[in-house]
Design an enzyme around this catalytic site. Structure first.
Site, PDB file in Angstrom:
ATOM      1  N   SER A  90      43.538 -50.221 -17.950  1.00 33.08           N
ATOM      2  CA  SER A  90      42.095 -50.185 -17.667  1.00 33.08           C
ATOM      3  C   SER A  90      41.235 -49.949 -18.908  1.00 33.08           C
ATOM      4  CB  SER A  90      41.798 -49.113 -16.611  1.00 33.08           C
ATOM      5  OG  SER A  90      42.151 -47.837 -17.072  1.00 33.08           O
ATOM      6  N   LYS A  98      36.534 -42.199 -11.980  1.00 35.93           N
ATOM      7  CA  LYS A  98      35.995 -42.619 -13.280  1.00 35.93           C
ATOM      8  C   LYS A  98      34.467 -42.520 -13.304  1.00 35.93           C
ATOM      9  CE  LYS A  98      39.878 -45.693 -14.337  1.00 35.93           C
ATOM     10  NZ  LYS A  98      40.338 -47.092 -14.476  1.00 35.93           N
TER      11      LYS A  98
END
Length: 777
Positions: free
Chosen positions: A678, A721
């Site tokens: 990611s 996140k």
């Protein structure tokens, strides 16, 4: 050497398991054709024939090789025919003979045999051996009683040592090999020694047998005495009108069984065990085993069950009182109750709560039991490696007991409890079996209505039980077991959720436990936020609760010391209560910088920002990656590097940059392992920034996987996140377009404060991430 007389021809009668010594008179049953012919031939001549024993008694038609070469010459004293055709013959042994030749085999054996005379080779030893033999034999007869006492009287008149040995040997129950050895011994001293050795051995065995018989007799007498006294006690009780304990015990069990309303199969098994108990002595070891078994049967909740609380509103309120968040689990419980109202018979759900430590999995199971008004049972499966822990031991083992499941049902006292199996991912197995395999039947709704425990050996219905299992990870749970459970993933709490949990649950709980009143202590939200950020790093709230407990202890000390004013804990004075800050948490950069891009990552403690730094140095195009990166993250960096090289013209980068510069990519903090794809777009953005000298915006964070063609692929952990970026002061979040649907999980107040840019290509990422002029192309 033996004295050998002239050889002559005789008929031969083979014997099976019988030995004839000289001077012995022996009756024989003769039925085989050749044996009958030998008798008839000898009877018509001088009535003499040779008797020799077969080596194997099972052989019906022996050959010369099957017959011992040394036997006895015998004289026929009497012959009589039986009605069945057999002959009864009485013979007397005359002398030892050795067979030298077989003349014929039909119609009977005819052999040439020589008589063997006794050899007196050691006269002095023979006298001593005779006396010893007589003494030993007399003691043997009186000890063992296997030989008739009359034999002793006849032995006193025998003066020939050879005849004495033969007579004693004839009276002993010896093996065939021993008798044949004595028969073949022409040396009188050897014969006496052989018989003396055999008697000594037999005397030792007889003495041992006598001692064993004495012990057995003593035990039998003790048992008979106890039985007699017990019967006397029963008779006295009957006369006094007192009840018989044994009978009353059986009646008591029968009464309990009839009152329980057991299933037919279980009742038949239980009554059969009661009948066995009635027939046993009360103190027998087996009776104790049967009693324990019956106690288990009558103590289990075969038909007892509690009534569920079906008011959905009340259940929701109780679940919310005990836990903040965890909406998926609460919703599943409410759904179960809704169906329960519509369907009379409903199988209990089997839930598996998977999440990091400290998020409330175990306490949630207790809350479910309280909300439903069901009994609660908990067993810990961590470290269990024996299949018998689940299914129990069979009753043949000493100290056998049912397994943990049946023990838990007895503890619950109802057939529909909430049954928590903690740490199901930490099961192990060894040579004693695999407990995970034993759980397949327990946790299968189609099978657990007839769960069979090794100890009970009768089916027990578990279909009404609500099983809740907990685990930290799913990969260590065997696939067949995981397939049987309804998995609900419980992510780590966000910072906002932790603050709410602390204010609503943890602070009041710890103040109560430490004897503090609301007037004594006040902990501000800023203080709790500082504890979460600087003093704990976890997905759950255990360490947060410990720190709050530490504040309460310090406060209690001040209250006891006589402080009157309320104690207020803020972010500024927090250090006085729990010391200096232990952890640093990510913050946004203060200004735009070249070569530094802000990524975000999912951690055990939820999420955190992750700055990525790129530095250029004169060199030959080497790409150096540091920061304890995993293989997947290293490959993401390579993919980003290749994308930049393929787009040098569009990005305004020198096409030969990879031949002039070494590129160093570093991801702080260096001691923490990092992996995953990611951070691909973040590393590519930092690389472009360093090569073009255009700074990256300090208020932007990004996440997404990059391909060689620059496409941005979706990633996981969006909620964690986004919250980490918001906590760090980030205003704009760049993420893959396909992750737009995941923003629904983000709290509404955070969504309102942040801007989200959904992208599908790396060009879009650079457009929003780099400060300055728009890029060309």
């Amino acid at each position: 050497m033996a004295e050998v007389r002239n050889a002559r021809e005789y008929p031969l009668l083979p014997l099976r398991g019988v030995y004839v010594f000289p001077s012995m008179v022996v009756p024989l049953e003769v039925g085989r054709a050749r044996s009958v012919n030998a008798i008839e031939e000898a009877a018509t001549r001088d009535r003499l024939l040779v008797l020799a024993t077969q080596k194997d008694v099972e052989v019906d038609q022996p050959s010369p090789a099957d017959i011992y070469p040394v036997g006895a010459l015998a004289e026929i004293k009497q012959v009589a025919r039986n009605p069945g055709g057999n002959m009864r013959v009485v013979v007397e042994g005359k002398a030892r003979v050795r067979i030298e030749e077989y003349v014929s085999q039909e119609p009977c054996f005819r052999v040439v045999a020589r008589e063997l005379s006794d050899v007196y080779d050691k006269p002095q030893e023979i006298d001593v051996l005779m006396k010893a033999l007589l003494q030993e034999y007399e003691q043997y007869v009186r000890t063992s009683r296997k030989a008739p006492l009359e034999a002793l009287a006849s032995l006193g008149s025998i003066r020939e040592p050879g005849k004495l040995a033969d007579t004693i040997a004839a009276h002993l129950s010896l093996r065939n090999e021993d008798k044949q050895r004595i028969l073949e011994a022409v040396s009188v001293s050897e014969r006496l020694e052989a018989v003396l050795g055999i008697i000594s051995r037999e005397a030792e065995l007889a003495d041992l047998e006598k001692r064993i018989n004495a012990r057995v007799r003593k035990q039998i007498e003790k048992t008979q005495r106890e039985y007699y006294l017990r019967e006397q006690m029963k008779a006295i009780q009957r006369e006094l009108g007192e009840r018989d304990d044994k009978s009353s015990e059986g009646d008591e069990y029968r009464q309990k069984i009839s009152q329980l309303g057991l299933p037919k199969e279980v009742e038949e098994k239980a009554l059969k065990e009661v009948e066995r108990l009635d027939k046993m002595p009360p103190m027998a070891a087996e009776a104790v085993v049967v009693r324990t078994y019956l106690d288990w049967i009558v103590s289990l909740p075969w038909t007892v069950q509690t009534e569920d609380r079906l008011d959905i509103g009340v259940v929701e309120r109780i679940l919310d009182e005990d836990h903040y968040g965890l909406e998926k689990v609460k919703e599943r419980i409410v759904e179960f109750l809704a169906i329960r109202q519509l369907v009379k018979k409903l199988k209990g759900p089997i839930l598996c709560l998977i999440g990091p430590p400290g998020v409330g999995k175990t306490s949630l199971a207790k809350s479910i039991a309280r909300a439903l008004q069901r009994k609660f049972v908990r067993i810990s499966l961590g470290g269990i490696r024996d299949e018998a822990e689940i299914r129990g031991h069979r009753r043949t083992y000493v100290g056998a007991l049912p397994g943990r499941i049946i023990q838990g049902m007895k503890q619950a006292g109802s057939k529909n409890p909430v049954f928590l199996m903690d740490e199901i991912d930490k099961l192990s197995s060894d040579f004693r079996g695999d407990p995970a395999s034993a759980l397949l039947e327990v946790l299968d709704p189609e099978q657990n209505s007839g769960f069979s425990d090794h100890y009970l050996e009768i089916p027990f219905d578990l279909s009404n039980v609500m099983f809740v299992t907990t685990a930290n990870v799913s990969h260590s749970i065997p696939k067949p077991l995981l397939d049987r459970m309804e998995v609900i993933n419980i992510p780590g709490y966000t910072e906002e959720e932790k603050i709410k949990i602390a204010e609503k649950f943890l602070v009041p709980k710890q103040m109560t436990e430490h004897g503090l009143e609301p007037a004594h202590l006040q902990v501000t939200e800023a203080a709790i936020r500082s504890i979460i950020r600087g003093y704990t790093r976890e997905a759950g709230v255990r360490n947060l609760e410990r720190e709050i407990a530490s504040i309460c202890r310090k406060s209690a000390k001040q209250v006891v010391a006589g402080r009157d004013k309320p104690i207020k804990v803020t972010a500024r004075n927090l250090k006085k209560f729990i010391g200096v800050q232990r952890y640093r948490y990510g913050k946004a950069e203060r200004e735009n910088e070249v070569g530094i891009a802000m990524g975000v990552a999912v951690t055990d403690a939820g999420g955190d920002v992750m700055p990525i730094e790129v530095s250029l140095m004169k060199g030959k195009g080497n790409l150096l990656l540091t920061g304890k990166l995993g293989d997947v993250m290293k490959e993401s960096a390579q993919a980003g590097f290749s994308y930049v090289r393929s787009r040098t013209g569009n990005l305004g980068i020198d096409q030969d940059f990879h031949e002039k510069y070494d590129i160093h990519v570093h991801v702080p903090e260096g001691a923490i392992p990092k992996d995953g794809p990611s951070a691909g777009i973040t590393m590519a953005a930092a690389l472009v920034s360093a090569l073009t000298s255009r700074p990256v915006r300090n208020d932007v964070a990004m996440t997404g996987e990059i391909t060689l063609r620059g496409r941005v692929l979706p990633v996981g952990g969006i909620k964690e996140k986004v919250l980490a970026a918001h906590r760090a002061g980030i205003e704009t979040m760049i993420m893959p377009g396909e992750n737009g649907k995941d923003l629904e999980e983000v709290p509404a107040n955070v969504r309102r404060k942040m801007k989200f840019v959904l992208v599908d290509h790396m060009d879009e990422v650079l457009k929003h991430a780099l400060a300055g002029t728009e890029m060309s192309g």
